[in-house]
Design an enzyme around this catalytic site. Structure first.
Site, PDB file in Angstrom:
ATOM      1  N   ARG A   1      12.566  30.963  49.338  1.00 32.43           N
ATOM      2  CA  ARG A   1      11.538  30.551  50.302  1.00 32.43           C
ATOM      3  C   ARG A   1      12.100  30.517  51.727  1.00 32.43           C
ATOM      4  O   ARG A   1      11.406  30.837  52.685  1.00 32.43           O
ATOM      5  CB  ARG A   1      10.952  29.195  49.910  1.00 32.43           C
ATOM      6  CG  ARG A   1      10.084  29.331  48.651  1.00 32.43           C
ATOM      7  CD  ARG A   1       9.269  28.130  48.367  1.00 32.43           C
ATOM      8  NE  ARG A   1       8.328  27.791  49.435  1.00 32.43           N
ATOM      9  CZ  ARG A   1       7.558  26.711  49.434  1.00 32.43           C
ATOM     10  NH1 ARG A   1       7.610  25.889  48.413  1.00 32.43           N
ATOM     11  NH2 ARG A   1       6.743  26.454  50.433  1.00 32.43           N
TER      12      ARG A   1
ATOM     13  N   VAL B   1       5.800  23.427  54.971  1.00 33.90           N
ATOM     14  CA  VAL B   1       7.217  23.153  55.152  1.00 33.90           C
ATOM     15  C   VAL B   1       7.873  24.186  56.060  1.00 33.90           C
ATOM     16  O   VAL B   1       9.032  24.050  56.429  1.00 33.90           O
ATOM     17  CB  VAL B   1       7.936  23.073  53.783  1.00 33.90           C
ATOM     18  CG1 VAL B   1       7.353  21.917  52.948  1.00 33.90           C
ATOM     19  CG2 VAL B   1       7.839  24.369  52.999  1.00 33.90           C
TER      20      VAL B   1
ATOM     21  N   HIS C   1       5.232  16.860  53.929  1.00 26.02           N
ATOM     22  CA  HIS C   1       5.862  17.366  52.709  1.00 26.02           C
ATOM     23  C   HIS C   1       7.274  17.905  52.954  1.00 26.02           C
ATOM     24  O   HIS C   1       7.808  18.640  52.124  1.00 26.02           O
ATOM     25  CB  HIS C   1       4.988  18.450  52.068  1.00 26.02           C
ATOM     26  CG  HIS C   1       3.704  17.908  51.505  1.00 26.02           C
ATOM     27  ND1 HIS C   1       2.609  18.691  51.244  1.00 26.02           N
ATOM     28  CD2 HIS C   1       3.352  16.648  51.158  1.00 26.02           C
ATOM     29  CE1 HIS C   1       1.623  17.930  50.758  1.00 26.02           C
ATOM     30  NE2 HIS C   1       2.047  16.690  50.708  1.00 26.02           N
TER      31      HIS C   1
ATOM     32  N   CYS D   1      23.239   9.460  49.181  1.00 25.01           N
ATOM     33  CA  CYS D   1      23.427   8.496  50.276  1.00 25.01           C
ATOM     34  C   CYS D   1      22.279   8.566  51.284  1.00 25.01           C
ATOM     35  O   CYS D   1      21.379   9.386  51.176  1.00 25.01           O
ATOM     36  CB  CYS D   1      24.780   8.693  50.955  1.00 25.01           C
ATOM     37  SG  CYS D   1      24.899  10.155  51.990  1.00 25.01           S
TER      38      CYS D   1
ATOM     39  N   ALA E   1      -8.117  31.042  60.174  1.00 17.61           N
ATOM     40  CA  ALA E   1      -7.596  30.171  61.228  1.00 17.61           C
ATOM     41  C   ALA E   1      -7.180  30.974  62.463  1.00 17.61           C
ATOM     42  O   ALA E   1      -7.464  30.571  63.591  1.00 17.61           O
ATOM     43  CB  ALA E   1      -6.409  29.374  60.697  1.00 17.61           C
TER      44      ALA E   1
HETATM   45  P1  NAD Z   1      -3.459  25.651  49.060  1.00 17.48           P
HETATM   46  O1  NAD Z   1      -2.645  26.880  48.781  1.00 17.48           O
HETATM   47  O2  NAD Z   1      -3.835  24.782  47.946  1.00 17.48           O
HETATM   48  O3  NAD Z   1      -4.791  26.120  49.786  1.00 17.48           O
HETATM   49  C1  NAD Z   1      -4.751  27.055  50.825  1.00 17.48           C
HETATM   50  C2  NAD Z   1      -6.069  27.019  51.554  1.00 17.48           C
HETATM   51  O4  NAD Z   1      -5.970  27.898  52.655  1.00 17.48           O
HETATM   52  C3  NAD Z   1      -7.250  27.462  50.711  1.00 17.48           C
HETATM   53  O5  NAD Z   1      -8.279  26.502  50.836  1.00 17.48           O
HETATM   54  C4  NAD Z   1      -7.672  28.785  51.362  1.00 17.48           C
HETATM   55  O6  NAD Z   1      -9.078  28.962  51.380  1.00 17.48           O
HETATM   56  C5  NAD Z   1      -7.180  28.606  52.778  1.00 17.48           C
HETATM   57  N1  NAD Z   1      -6.879  29.843  53.514  1.00 17.48           N
HETATM   58  C6  NAD Z   1      -6.448  31.035  53.031  1.00 17.48           C
HETATM   59  N2  NAD Z   1      -6.287  31.918  54.053  1.00 17.48           N
HETATM   60  C7  NAD Z   1      -6.622  31.262  55.181  1.00 17.48           C
HETATM   61  C8  NAD Z   1      -6.670  31.627  56.567  1.00 17.48           C
HETATM   62  N3  NAD Z   1      -6.318  32.850  56.987  1.00 17.48           N
HETATM   63  N4  NAD Z   1      -7.069  30.682  57.476  1.00 17.48           N
HETATM   64  C9  NAD Z   1      -7.412  29.435  57.072  1.00 17.48           C
HETATM   65  N5  NAD Z   1      -7.394  29.049  55.777  1.00 17.48           N
HETATM   66  C10 NAD Z   1      -7.005  29.942  54.858  1.00 17.48           C
HETATM   67  O7  NAD Z   1      -2.677  24.884  50.205  1.00 17.48           O
HETATM   68  P2  NAD Z   1      -2.578  23.354  50.597  1.00 17.48           P
HETATM   69  O8  NAD Z   1      -3.921  22.742  50.567  1.00 17.48           O
HETATM   70  O9  NAD Z   1      -1.793  23.335  51.850  1.00 17.48           O
HETATM   71  O10 NAD Z   1      -1.734  22.656  49.428  1.00 17.48           O
HETATM   72  C11 NAD Z   1      -0.725  23.300  48.707  1.00 17.48           C
HETATM   73  C12 NAD Z   1       0.676  22.701  48.786  1.00 17.48           C
HETATM   74  O11 NAD Z   1       1.610  23.783  48.794  1.00 17.48           O
HETATM   75  C13 NAD Z   1       0.999  21.897  49.999  1.00 17.48           C
HETATM   76  O12 NAD Z   1       1.535  20.718  49.544  1.00 17.48           O
HETATM   77  C14 NAD Z   1       2.077  22.651  50.774  1.00 17.48           C
HETATM   78  O13 NAD Z   1       3.161  21.796  51.081  1.00 17.48           O
HETATM   79  C15 NAD Z   1       2.576  23.703  49.830  1.00 17.48           C
HETATM   80  N6  NAD Z   1       2.737  25.052  50.465  1.00 17.48           N
HETATM   81  C16 NAD Z   1       3.255  25.196  51.733  1.00 17.48           C
HETATM   82  C17 NAD Z   1       3.352  26.462  52.330  1.00 17.48           C
HETATM   83  C18 NAD Z   1       3.951  26.605  53.733  1.00 17.48           C
HETATM   84  O14 NAD Z   1       4.781  25.796  54.121  1.00 17.48           O
HETATM   85  N7  NAD Z   1       3.516  27.597  54.529  1.00 17.48           N
HETATM   86  C19 NAD Z   1       2.926  27.593  51.631  1.00 17.48           C
HETATM   87  C20 NAD Z   1       2.418  27.412  50.337  1.00 17.48           C
HETATM   88  C21 NAD Z   1       2.319  26.140  49.767  1.00 17.48           C
HETATM   89 ZN    ZN Z   2      25.763  11.723  50.606  1.00 18.87          ZN
END
Ligand code: NAD
Ligand code: ZN
Length: 234
Positions: free
Chosen positions: A62, A96, A112, A123, A223
């Site tokens: 990752r 993250v 997260h 520690c 977005a």
């Molecule tokens: P999720 O994967 O559950 O949901 C992603 C959401 O993003 C969906 O609702 C989808 O419709 C929407 N989406 C897809 N493309 C998009 C776009 N171009 N613009 C706007 N929205 C869009 O993600 P979550 O709700 O963040 O929860 C999942 C968990 O996984 C979190 O806890 C997170 O920490 C982790 N995660 C993090 C990353 C990262 O750091 N980039 C990536 C994957 C998962």
């Molecule tokens: Zn330590």
């Protein structure tokens, strides 16, 4: 248009969707699977106990994937909004990756954790910057206290970071905007319920989130396409 007045305080919650256009797959987009392991099996305290090398292999992968990613217009639009609102703006991300920071956001809470930080599993030493990858044949890195160095990530079954700070910012907000988050992962999914009735609640993303009922306005789309054009500040 999201109209932001001179007295509004804006709280933005982002999820994996905001980074999707930067090439970082969303949680469910990746099928929730990695090399036939469920994400929970490489991202939990249980996994760390059972096979820390496998956990580091997963996070090394990752780190590599995220290090090539660059912010998209959605990240830049949020940094620009912060620039105009200053202390009347707060950003809480479930992501993250560091794309919000790369875009120039300064008031970011990573509930997260952060992919490019590590910490000791024993520690109280503070989390530190770490862009290294630790894959076999490299051993799991050790702290000077003898503990093991682990990713600074909130795993399944762990408590998210900075919840007090987040609660304060939520309670002060008059506009709540969730972007690209499925509304399935708690406690983030319940933030909107906490402010609803007192603050305007807005969702931005291509699909209905699971907690859709709690939003007063929704903007359906990506977005990176919507955020640069929907804010109007007084
Ligand atoms: P999720 O994967 O559950 O949901 C992603 C959401 O993003 C969906 O609702 C989808 O419709 C929407 N989406 C897809 N493309 C998009 C776009 N171009 N613009 C706007 N929205 C869009 O993600 P979550 O709700 O963040 O929860 C999942 C968990 O996984 C979190 O806890 C997170 O920490 C982790 N995660 C993090 C990353 C990262 O750091 N980039 C990536 C994957 C998962
Ligand atoms: Zn330590």
């Amino acid at each position: 248009m999201i109209h932001i007045s001179a007295t509004d305080r804006v709280f933005v919650l982002t999820g994996a969707g905001v980074s999707a256009e930067s090439g970082i797959p969303t949680f469910r987009g990746a099928g929730g699977l990695w090399r036939n392991y469920r994400i929970e099996e490489v991202a939990s305290p249980y996994a760390w106990q059972r096979d820390p090398r496998l956990v580091w292999e997963f996070y090394s992968m990752r780190r590599r994937a995220a290090s090539a990613a660059r912010p998209n217009p959605g990240h830049h639009a949020l940094a620009k909004l912060e620039e105009s609102l200053q202390d009347r703006f707060s950003l809480c991300t479930q992501n993250v990756d560091d794309l919000h920071e790369q875009a120039g956001s300064r008031r970011v809470v990573h509930m997260h954790g952060e992919l490019f930080k590590s910490r000791c599993d024993r520690c109280r030493r503070a989390p530190f910057d770490d862009t290294e990858t630790y894959e076999p044949p490299r051993d799991v890195p050790r702290c000077h206290c003898g503990g093991h160095i682990r990713p600074h990530i909130c795993w399944f079954g762990e408590v998210p970071y900075d919840l007090d700070k987040i609660a304060d910012a939520l309670d002060q907000s008059t506009v709540f905007i969730a972007v690209g988050t499925s509304g399935l992962v708690e406690p983030a999914a319940s933030f909107v319920a906490r402010v609803r009735g007192r603050a305007r609640t807005i969702y931005v993303g291509p699909e209905e989130p699971a907690n859709n009922f709690a939003f007063s306005d929704c903007y359906w789309g990506k977005a990176g396409e919507l955020l640069p054009q929907i804010f109007r500040c007084d």
